[in-house]
Design an enzyme around this catalytic site. Sequence first.
Site, PDB file in Angstrom:
ATOM      1  N   GLU B  65       0.857  -1.317   0.166  1.00  0.00           N
ATOM      2  CA  GLU B  65       0.161  -0.253  -0.005  1.00  0.00           C
ATOM      3  C   GLU B  65       1.097   0.880   0.031  1.00  0.00           C
ATOM      4  O   GLU B  65       0.957   2.110  -0.703  1.00  0.00           O
ATOM      5  CB  GLU B  65      -1.064  -0.144   1.338  1.00  0.00           C
ATOM      6  CG  GLU B  65      -2.273  -1.148   1.194  1.00  0.00           C
ATOM      7  CD  GLU B  65      -1.462  -2.682   2.287  1.00  0.00           C
ATOM      8  OE1 GLU B  65      -0.141  -2.481   2.243  1.00  0.00           O
ATOM      9  OE2 GLU B  65      -2.016  -2.700   2.474  1.00  0.00           O
ATOM     10  N   CYS B 102      -2.299  -3.644   7.168  1.00  0.00           N
ATOM     11  CA  CYS B 102      -1.933  -3.736   8.764  1.00  0.00           C
ATOM     12  C   CYS B 102      -2.457  -2.098   9.191  1.00  0.00           C
ATOM     13  O   CYS B 102      -2.844  -1.629   8.551  1.00  0.00           O
ATOM     14  CB  CYS B 102      -0.160  -3.767   8.630  1.00  0.00           C
ATOM     15  SG  CYS B 102       0.573  -2.230   8.423  1.00  0.00           S
TER      16      CYS B 102
END
Lengths: 497, 218
Positions: B65, B102
């Site tokens: 990401e 996460c």
Amino acid sequence: MDGAKKTDCCVEITYIPDTPPIPPDQQPTVSVFASVLTEPKHANNLIRFKFVSCLVALELPGPEKFPSFSPFSKQMVTNVVCSFFWFWSRRLNQIAPLEDLPHVKRIHKRHLEGKVQLSIILCLASGNDDQRIALPQAVKELVDSYQLSPFVTQVGLSFCVVCAFQFLSEFLVWLCMIKNRDRDDELGMLCCWLFVLNQVCKYAATSKEQWVEQCKLWPTSYHPPTFNIDGITGFSDEDSQSVYRFMKMAIDLANTRDNLITNAAVIVNPSVQQIIASACDEAHSCHKHQSATSCCNSSNGIQSQGGNPLSGESLEEPQRLRIVASCLNPWQWSQQECSSTSTSYQWHPLRHAALVAIESSAERDRRLFPGSDNLANQSFEVEPMLSACERSPAKRQKPDHENVKAVGNGLDSGNHDSSSALMRPYLCTGYDIFLVCEPCPMCAMALVHQRIRRIFYAFPNANAGALGSVHRLQGEKSLNHHYAVFQVKFQNESLNL
Amino acid sequence: MDCSSSGQGISPETLAYMELALDQAKEALDSLEVPVGCVIIEDGKVVASGRNRTSETRNATRHAEMEAIDFLLGKWQKNGLSKLEVAEKFSKCNLYVTCEPCIMCAAALSILGMKEVYYGCANDKFGGCGSVLSLHSGNPQSLTRTLLSLSLHLGLVPFKFYSGEVRQEGKGFKCSGGVMASEAVALFRSFYEQGNPNGIPLSFAPKPHRPVVRRATS
């Protein structure tokens, strides 16, 4: 507070524990069903229970055929009761485990007016009052199999739930005696098995004070923490001095203008007191070019006041310290316009100080230890964890490559042997980071990923702090790495802004 | 393609984008990285893609990401977009990632104000979109927040807000999991089965936890 240490250099280092600190007398509790076994007048019944447990243990025919007279002494009865309860405890742990309450003891032994009273937790009581009355099916079956008739269960429960949220055994016995006047046949049973809604503490005690308080409700176990991260149990003067020094360095780095502080991060290898990386917020490119008031969105400002780290007189002073760190309000980056068209460096809403510092430490790692080929040739033996009492920093961790070079091949020191000279750190293992502000969830998690050992911050972040203020990442058990977190509180004069 | 495990009602576009994210993850696997990949979609077009580069960079924060976000930011800045324009663009972007973001990445996505996130398998150990923390369910524009920005507008200094209990929650984003989760898990499996890729002894590098397949609610 635990671990707080005040030193000559006017710095107080407070350990921020994994769980929010709770006053010993205000610990959260959960309800459980407990069953009381009153020892005194009903020895016959207790002996009957003895046979029950023996029968089950030997897998002999069911519990309904045991004799109801007692040839045993009182002491024997007590022993029997104990062993019976241990049996129950084992069975109950199978069918109704106290999953989230490993610290709670199943059996409660009390001395009431010279008599021993034993209680056992049957199961957790959850939901509203109606649901509380219903025992789980498995527990119910166990109860039933020992002729603890549904009548007992219901009467006991309804009376206890309605009448007795406290542990008032005499009162409960009395209730049952009344109830038994018209049902003489079940007198013994009723007096032996009483179901009580009890409170036990939800979390394991973190201090002896908490534990003492917990045991007033229901006995729990307490294991004093054995820390292997330095500082949790307190800092020596020498360590405090170095913490003060590095934190001061971070604040100086962040202090771009009078009384205006962005966030800054300093990553340090504490074993050799070496700075690995340092960085400031780079979420906004403009703070070098603009005036203090317009450069940063004032919503990011924190006025230091009583209760904030800068204690005492700062309130009276006309000039106040303002913190404008990215971590304080990371979501407002787009509204922080900078009129400056300078492209000296680019803004990036995610370049918070901690992330920039991590990147710079990774860069240093790549520079000092280029190529992954020699990786395999290097010694990666992890030094076994040395005892925390070993205070000498040099002994705790072997120095890294760069430092050894600086020392001069380390031949003069027994600590600098040749195998450790090539030791490459795994990410930031063993390193400390000093942050001006408590990091936001993004930075805090980044520090988990990068395996930072200890985090020191100066100012809490009530808006987005992830190390105790809003979230508490150091207490998230599922994460694969846990650091120790400390707040460094300065006395006003020592900050010297 | 096994989309039965992912349940019905997943649009073909979603599956197609996740396919691209999986390609990125495979690329990571080939480079001996933890196989996570993602793509960012703006107006139906792929504007960025990324994959894990933690081993290569020795920076454990270089998740897929973050790679894609950095690429996108660099591109937009090169085009001379202002902060507001960039924020506006991010609010129209969707992210497709093979594993639940996460905590760090979920926080980053919330900071940027991403519109929607689709992920493959859940991340029970680190997930920030429901597994460990729920950073995607922000509380945008609460009353206190509105009051706060109003008072700031008027030049008042509301430090009382900060000393008290009032908190500003981050922006939320819509999040749906379980899109081609089994494919994502299969990649993890082959990664962990091929052993320790970088020659770092297991005692040295903590063993990553294998994410498990779990259907997340959107």
